[in-house]
Design a protein around this motif. Structure first.
Motif: not given
Length: 291
Positions: A233-262
């Motif tokens: 429910d992004y809405g178009g504005s720039t956002k920031t997410k902060r996570i404290t004490n994250p798990s050790v390892g690889t974190h992957i952010l997936g970005i998905y563009a819905f139909c019908c615009s990139g």
């Protein structure tokens, strides 16, 4: 016929006729179980129609493609529809084509899913064509993944794509990525947490209302019980997410563009306890092609 989630693909060996170049067409349909309005993905049981041509090139049902500025244009399997079709306009006379129905993601593994497959054209069916599930793993997973018995590439957390050929962009603290992804497509960015007790903060944004999914030590997807954070429910504005004490390892952010615009946007990273690297200059990528 019927197949089970997590099972082996069904295959059919088709020898193209020698004379008129009549097109080869395969159509797959199945009655899917009902979905839920609350889910991002309505397809409950996903089957894939896959064709291996005589020289080994792999094609997928409905001839779909995805695009991002990292991997450019590439073939992708259909994960949305319960009707798929592959057409070969001019088959090579006398050559062998391998057609397969590959069980993908099922809501419940080991449950049976009935399907119907119709093939038309000038061809004969042969009893054997030396089939292995590895034939369905395009390019042998490019040396960056493992071909599963179901005929899918299980990519390392450094690469993505049907054949694991696309190297993922790696963010470090103090760096920023400018991404571009075509409609109905994914792009990914990763970073590594190497010390416990730290924190990570990523800022994200983009035009045309993209969706963002974060997972730890696995690729993010629409299955929300497998993700650590999501924002659809992004809405178009720039956002920031902060996570404290994250798990050790690889974190992957997936970005998905819905139909019908990139979508074109940026992701940046800050934090402590993260793998450090050189601060890279931002480079604005080309715009995604029109849908």
């Amino acid at each position: 016929a019927e197949t089970a989630g997590g099972g082996a693909p069904h295959h059919f060996c088709l020898r193209a006729g020698g004379g008129g170049g009549e097109r080869l067409r395969a159509s797959l349909v199945w009655t899917d179980f009902k979905g839920a309005p609350s889910l991002m993905r309505q397809l409950t049981n996903d089957l894939d129609l896959v064709l291996v041509e005589p020289h080994g090139e792999v094609s997928y049902g409905n001839h779909l493609s995805a695009w991002d500025n990292v991997g450019q244009s590439r073939k992708v399997a259909d994960t949305v529809n319960n009707a798929e079709q592959i057409t070969v306009p001019n088959p090579q006379g006398g050559e062998l084509y391998t057609l397969a129905v590959r069980p993908g993601w099922f809501w419940e593994n080991n449950k049976m899913q009935a399907y119907s497959l119709v093939v038309s054209g000038d061809f004969s069916v042969e009893a054997s064509c030396g089939f292995t599930a590895g034939k369905l793993c395009a390019n042998g997973c490019s040396g960056h993944g493992t071909c599963q018995t179901s005929g899918y590439c299980d990519c390392q957390l450094t690469h993505y794509g049907e054949d694991c050929s696309i190297e993922m962009f790696h963010l470090y603290p103090g760096t920023e990525m400018t991404y571009s992804v075509g409609s109905n497509g994914w792009t990914y960015v990763k970073w590594d947490v190497v010390e416990a007790g730290g924190w990570m903060e990523f800022t994200y944004g983009g035009n045309n209302d993209p969706d963002f999914y974060l997972s730890h030590d696995r690729f993010p997807s629409f299955e929300l019980f497998f993700v650590d954070f999501y924002d659809f429910d992004y809405g178009g504005s720039t956002k920031t997410k902060r996570i404290t004490n994250p798990s050790v390892g690889t974190h992957i952010l997936g970005i998905y563009a819905f139909c019908c615009s990139g979508s074109v946007g940026k992701v940046s990273l800050q934090g402590q306890g993260l793998r450090m690297g050189a601060t890279l200059p931002d480079q604005t990528p080309p715009q995604p092609p029109p849908p």
